[in-house]
Design an enzyme around this catalytic site. Structure first.
Site, short mmCIF file in Angstrom:
data_model
loop_
_atom_site.label_atom_id
_atom_site.label_comp_id
_atom_site.label_asym_id
_atom_site.label_seq_id
_atom_site.Cartn_x
_atom_site.Cartn_y
_atom_site.Cartn_z
N LEU A 93 2.39 -9.96 1.87
CA LEU A 93 1.43 -9.27 2.71
C LEU A 93 0.06 -9.25 2.02
O LEU A 93 0.00 -9.02 0.82
CB LEU A 93 1.87 -7.82 2.95
N TRP A 94 -1.04 -9.51 2.73
CA TRP A 94 -1.10 -10.05 4.07
C TRP A 94 -1.25 -11.55 4.02
O TRP A 94 -1.76 -12.09 3.05
CB TRP A 94 -2.26 -9.44 4.83
N VAL A 138 -4.80 -13.18 3.33
CA VAL A 138 -5.47 -12.92 2.05
C VAL A 138 -4.52 -13.23 0.89
O VAL A 138 -4.76 -14.14 0.09
CB VAL A 138 -5.95 -11.45 1.96
N CYS A 139 -3.44 -12.49 0.82
CA CYS A 139 -2.55 -12.56 -0.34
C CYS A 139 -1.67 -13.80 -0.36
O CYS A 139 -1.11 -14.13 -1.40
CB CYS A 139 -1.69 -11.30 -0.39
N ILE A 140 -1.55 -14.50 0.78
CA ILE A 140 -0.79 -15.74 0.81
C ILE A 140 -1.71 -16.94 0.89
O ILE A 140 -1.50 -17.95 0.20
CB ILE A 140 0.22 -15.74 1.98
#
Length: 217
Positions: A117-118, A121-123
């Site tokens: 998540l999210w 952004v984070c992936i």
């Protein structure tokens, strides 16, 4: 004319050719996640964690601002990896944390599987960064989520356009098993599928209860 050979292709995942990174599955991050129901998200995260543990996949757990803002990692992950300490970051892009780079290099796999998540952004951050550095990247899209359907879908689309390969949580488990005759992991794969595989899991319960069925026999 190509020649058919009875063996898996190199783009398929197996237990020894990749590193799994589970990113920011935390309470604060899930509160604003709207692209997937939180119950379904937690179910899929549990499935991925159990699959990785069962097949002994090198797994990196990471959080962001755990103590000051985002809260602890999901219990569904902690219960599967009780002795694993998540790497707590300040960077939104996991790939920019030197401790993550050190772990990835120490594990030494050229395939990276991401969930978290999210998505936008984070992936996207680690996915595009890893692709730029020559890694093969897979994203478990239903063990990830974002603040809206639009945000999640555009993030997945952007990663696919860059070369990432999307997959689902159940697909991840079954791709690691890949042959029902593999008796050493058969029972755990079936148990995880029954617990977290939705309708497929119900089908397994029915077949095994009514007919004592077994896929590998």
């Amino acid at each position: 004319m190509p020649t058919s050979i009875a063996q898996p292709g190199p783009t398929l995942l197996n237990p020894v050719n990749h590193t799994l990174i589970m990113i920011d599955h935390q309470s604060q991050m899930s509160f604003a996640t709207k692209s997937i129901d939180p119950v379904q998200l937690r179910n899929n995260v549990a499935l991925v964690a159990k699959a990785a543990k069962e097949f002994k996949v090198p797994t990196i757990l990471t959080t962001v601002a755990e103590k000051s803002f985002s809260g602890p990692i999901f219990n569904e992950i902690k219960e599967v990896f009780p002795d694993e300490v998540a790497i707590d970051r300040t960077t939104m892009n996991t790939w920019e944390d030197a401790r993550i780079a050190e772990r990835v290099n120490a594990i030494g796999k050229d395939k990276i599987v991401l969930a978290g998540l999210w998505t936008s952004v984070c992936i996207v951050g680690p996915a595009l960064s890893a692709l730029d550095q020559g890694f093969e990247v897979y994203v478990i899209t239903d063990a990830s989520g974002d603040v809206s359907d639009e945000a999640h879908e555009r993030a997945v689309q952007r990663m696919v356009q860059a070369g990432a390969r999307p997959m689902t949580s159940l697909q991840y488990l079954l791709e690691l098993q890949r042959d029902w005759a593999r008796g050493e992991t058969y029972n755990e794969t079936v148990a995880t599928s029954i617990a977290h595989g939705g309708g497929y899991g119900l089908g397994l319960i029915y077949a095994k209860t009514m007919f004592n069925a077994a896929e590998g026999h």
